[in-house]
Design an enzyme around this catalytic site. Sequence first.
Site, short mmCIF file in Angstrom:
data_model
loop_
_atom_site.label_atom_id
_atom_site.label_comp_id
_atom_site.label_asym_id
_atom_site.label_seq_id
_atom_site.Cartn_x
_atom_site.Cartn_y
_atom_site.Cartn_z
N HIS A 324 0.85 -1.21 0.00
CA HIS A 324 0.00 0.00 0.00
C HIS A 324 0.88 1.25 0.00
O HIS A 324 1.80 1.39 0.81
CB HIS A 324 -0.96 0.01 1.20
CG HIS A 324 -1.99 1.11 1.07
ND1 HIS A 324 -3.19 0.91 0.43
CD2 HIS A 324 -1.96 2.40 1.44
CE1 HIS A 324 -3.87 2.05 0.43
NE2 HIS A 324 -3.14 2.96 1.03
N ALA A 325 0.62 2.16 -0.94
CA ALA A 325 1.49 3.31 -1.15
C ALA A 325 1.58 4.20 0.09
O ALA A 325 0.58 4.42 0.78
CB ALA A 325 0.98 4.14 -2.32
N HIS A 354 -0.07 11.94 -5.64
CA HIS A 354 -0.55 11.98 -4.25
C HIS A 354 0.62 11.81 -3.28
O HIS A 354 0.78 12.59 -2.33
CB HIS A 354 -1.60 10.87 -4.04
CG HIS A 354 -2.07 10.75 -2.63
ND1 HIS A 354 -3.22 11.36 -2.18
CD2 HIS A 354 -1.55 10.11 -1.56
CE1 HIS A 354 -3.38 11.10 -0.89
NE2 HIS A 354 -2.38 10.34 -0.49
N GLU A 355 1.44 10.83 -3.52
CA GLU A 355 2.57 10.55 -2.60
C GLU A 355 3.57 11.70 -2.60
O GLU A 355 4.06 12.11 -1.56
CB GLU A 355 3.26 9.24 -2.96
CG GLU A 355 2.38 8.00 -2.78
CD GLU A 355 1.71 7.91 -1.41
OE1 GLU A 355 2.31 8.39 -0.43
OE2 GLU A 355 0.59 7.39 -1.33
N HIS A 358 2.72 14.41 -0.31
CA HIS A 358 3.19 14.20 1.07
C HIS A 358 4.66 14.56 1.20
O HIS A 358 5.08 15.23 2.13
CB HIS A 358 3.03 12.72 1.46
CG HIS A 358 1.61 12.28 1.67
ND1 HIS A 358 0.73 12.95 2.48
CD2 HIS A 358 0.92 11.21 1.20
CE1 HIS A 358 -0.44 12.30 2.50
NE2 HIS A 358 -0.34 11.25 1.72
N GLU A 382 -3.22 15.05 2.87
CA GLU A 382 -3.78 14.14 1.86
C GLU A 382 -4.23 14.88 0.60
O GLU A 382 -4.34 14.30 -0.47
CB GLU A 382 -4.95 13.35 2.43
CG GLU A 382 -4.59 12.45 3.61
CD GLU A 382 -3.52 11.42 3.27
OE1 GLU A 382 -3.32 11.13 2.08
OE2 GLU A 382 -2.87 10.92 4.21
N HIS A 482 -6.63 0.43 5.54
CA HIS A 482 -6.54 1.36 6.67
C HIS A 482 -7.15 0.82 7.97
O HIS A 482 -6.88 1.36 9.03
CB HIS A 482 -7.17 2.70 6.29
CG HIS A 482 -6.52 3.31 5.07
ND1 HIS A 482 -6.64 2.75 3.82
CD2 HIS A 482 -5.72 4.40 4.93
CE1 HIS A 482 -5.95 3.48 2.95
NE2 HIS A 482 -5.38 4.48 3.58
N TYR A 492 -9.15 11.59 4.28
CA TYR A 492 -9.30 11.53 2.83
C TYR A 492 -10.59 12.19 2.37
O TYR A 492 -10.64 12.82 1.33
CB TYR A 492 -9.25 10.08 2.35
CG TYR A 492 -7.99 9.36 2.74
CD1 TYR A 492 -6.77 9.68 2.15
CD2 TYR A 492 -8.00 8.37 3.73
CE1 TYR A 492 -5.61 9.03 2.52
CE2 TYR A 492 -6.85 7.71 4.11
CZ TYR A 492 -5.65 8.04 3.50
OH TYR A 492 -4.50 7.40 3.86
O1 X8Z Z 1 -4.17 5.40 1.22
C1 X8Z Z 1 -4.12 6.28 0.38
C2 X8Z Z 1 -2.78 6.79 -0.11
C3 X8Z Z 1 -1.75 6.79 0.94
S1 X8Z Z 1 -2.03 7.99 2.19
C4 X8Z Z 1 -2.31 5.92 -1.25
N1 X8Z Z 1 -5.26 6.75 -0.16
C5 X8Z Z 1 -6.58 6.28 0.25
C6 X8Z Z 1 -6.83 4.85 -0.20
O2 X8Z Z 1 -6.05 4.32 -0.98
O3 X8Z Z 1 -7.83 4.27 0.23
C7 X8Z Z 1 -5.35 7.82 -1.15
C8 X8Z Z 1 -6.80 8.06 -1.38
C9 X8Z Z 1 -7.56 7.21 -0.41
ZN ZN Z 2 -1.85 9.93 1.42
#
Ligand code: X8Z
Ligand code: ZN
Length: 578
Positions: A324-325, A354-355, A358, A382, A482, A492
């Site tokens: 997961h990024a 997105h990254e 950050h 975010e 998450h 988010y």
């Molecule tokens: O988890 C993330 C990022 C890392 S903070 C890749 N996001 C959420 C997800 O993937 O569920 C970005 C948007 C929503």
């Molecule tokens: Zn993020």
Amino acid sequence: MPATGGNGSRGSEAAEGFLREAEARLLDLSVESQRAEWVHATYLSLDTADLAARAFARRVRASVEMARNWTRFDSADLPADLRRKGLLLRLSQSLVAPSGPGESEELAHRVAAMEGRYATFRVVLPGRKEPTDLEGLSRILAESDDPALMEAAWNGWHEVGRPMRADFLRYVDLANRGARELGFADTGEMWRSRYDMPPDQLTAEVERLWEQVAPLYRDLHRWVRQRLMERYPELVSDGGPIPAHLLGNMWAQSWESLSTGITPTGISGGPALTDVLRARISDPREMVRYAERFFTSIGFEPLPASFWERSMFSRPKDREVVCHASAWDLDFDQDVRIKMCIETTGEEFQVIHHELGHTYYQLACRRQPFLFRDSAHDGFHEALGDLIGLSVTPAYLARIGLAGADPAPASPVGGLLRIALDKVPFLPFSVAVDRWRWEVFSGRVGPDQLNRRWWELREELQGIAPPSRRDPDTFDAGAKYHIPASVPYLRYFLAYILQFQMHRALARASGWDGALHEFTIYGNREAGARLRTMMEMGQSRPWPEALESVTGERRMDASGLLEYFRPLRDWLNREQRR
Ligand code: X8Z
Ligand code: ZN
């Protein structure tokens, strides 16, 4: 420093000394735990999990102890910045453990067990020998048109949650007891206390923002359901929820991959970015370089050499990692990195932006004192990269050679529809995730209702349902990163509101009078300077000031988002009446 009264001045010297020491100690423990956590996430093993858990425990214990000791300054007459630091000290950890022996280590081990299961889980699909990982399963949902295969991919992945249930319940108990030791009712309340307003007011703000955008979501949902009814008449019914495995994404949080299939001919938004990238890109780093060049075009520095040397850009072949990024700040100075398993798709191109949002935020606020080294609130962190992503327009892509000459489509609807399918379904999804978690932390949802409530909320807010009835022992929330990783999710939702609010403000400030979705800040140094000012403030001031510095507005407001999608909304309504 502002003058204070006799006692106040002595109190504030003591408070200042206390905070100086606290910040130095926290910085030191955070660097240690970040390094341990990085090694763990990029090399999952029993040993790295244990080292990371110990470092987590040391950091959390110290920070709880310092937050408790700070209470002696509660009634002192202190300058605003010291008072703010004291407040942030109590809020600096998103997960705290109770002070009983071994309880911090246990909490860390429970989270590591859940995250480890999520990261290493594979599915053996019917008729296949090789197991398929999450990226492979996601590709099936995005690209297949065989509903049986999609259902197998969806069901297979959702088995990941089942054995997490016991760890999760214990985690809730430990985290809640930790939050109570700091004076919060539960962990959910602690999370909601980080927004410069009382937690109940924050809940009301979320409700207000969701009400603002819900009508747009309902219009889009109705139109998509009709298209899916045409495609899968036996599976989708008028008026009912949409089966979750048909929306092109494991969590139905983005429906972008439906866009090629359901966009009516005649309004198409041009060649998909994924195709262009697959034809041009041979190394994922090249995609990251494009994103870096966007930031430098608006006045940011190139990324440090160590970023390129130390980041993880692809899934390693020889070991298990957390794919997961994420973006990391290892020493809270120059040692910034990202960790991603980049796939060559347009969607991933957005995730890269997105990254880097950050990363540039981390670099911009690094001169603040440690307790202020964060974004105004977590939604800003975010939002930043996504805001840049909104500027990745067809005209911009043409300019950097990732698309043919600006095709200027006859109708804006095709392009907007694709963006809406990505962004709009995310709004109810993100509300559902943390509304569920808040209810679980508060005890409103008991252990035997975890899964039932998860699906109730997803039906109520997203209008979706699982492909078939779920057994009450499953733990479907665990199939979303998450939840096992314990990352708060409201951030988010707020980010999705803020990115459009800021995008509109930057467009207006540049004198743009065209459609908002055609506006790009590429090469726009004034826009970059505005953003940098906000980012450099870090968390030193209440967030309305940060928002004001970019938008002139002090409240979060979804009218930017609504304005952005207005042409699409009008089109959807016209289609509905046909
Ligand atoms: O988890 C993330 C990022 C890392 S903070 C890749 N996001 C959420 C997800 O993937 O569920 C970005 C948007 C929503
Ligand atoms: Zn993020």
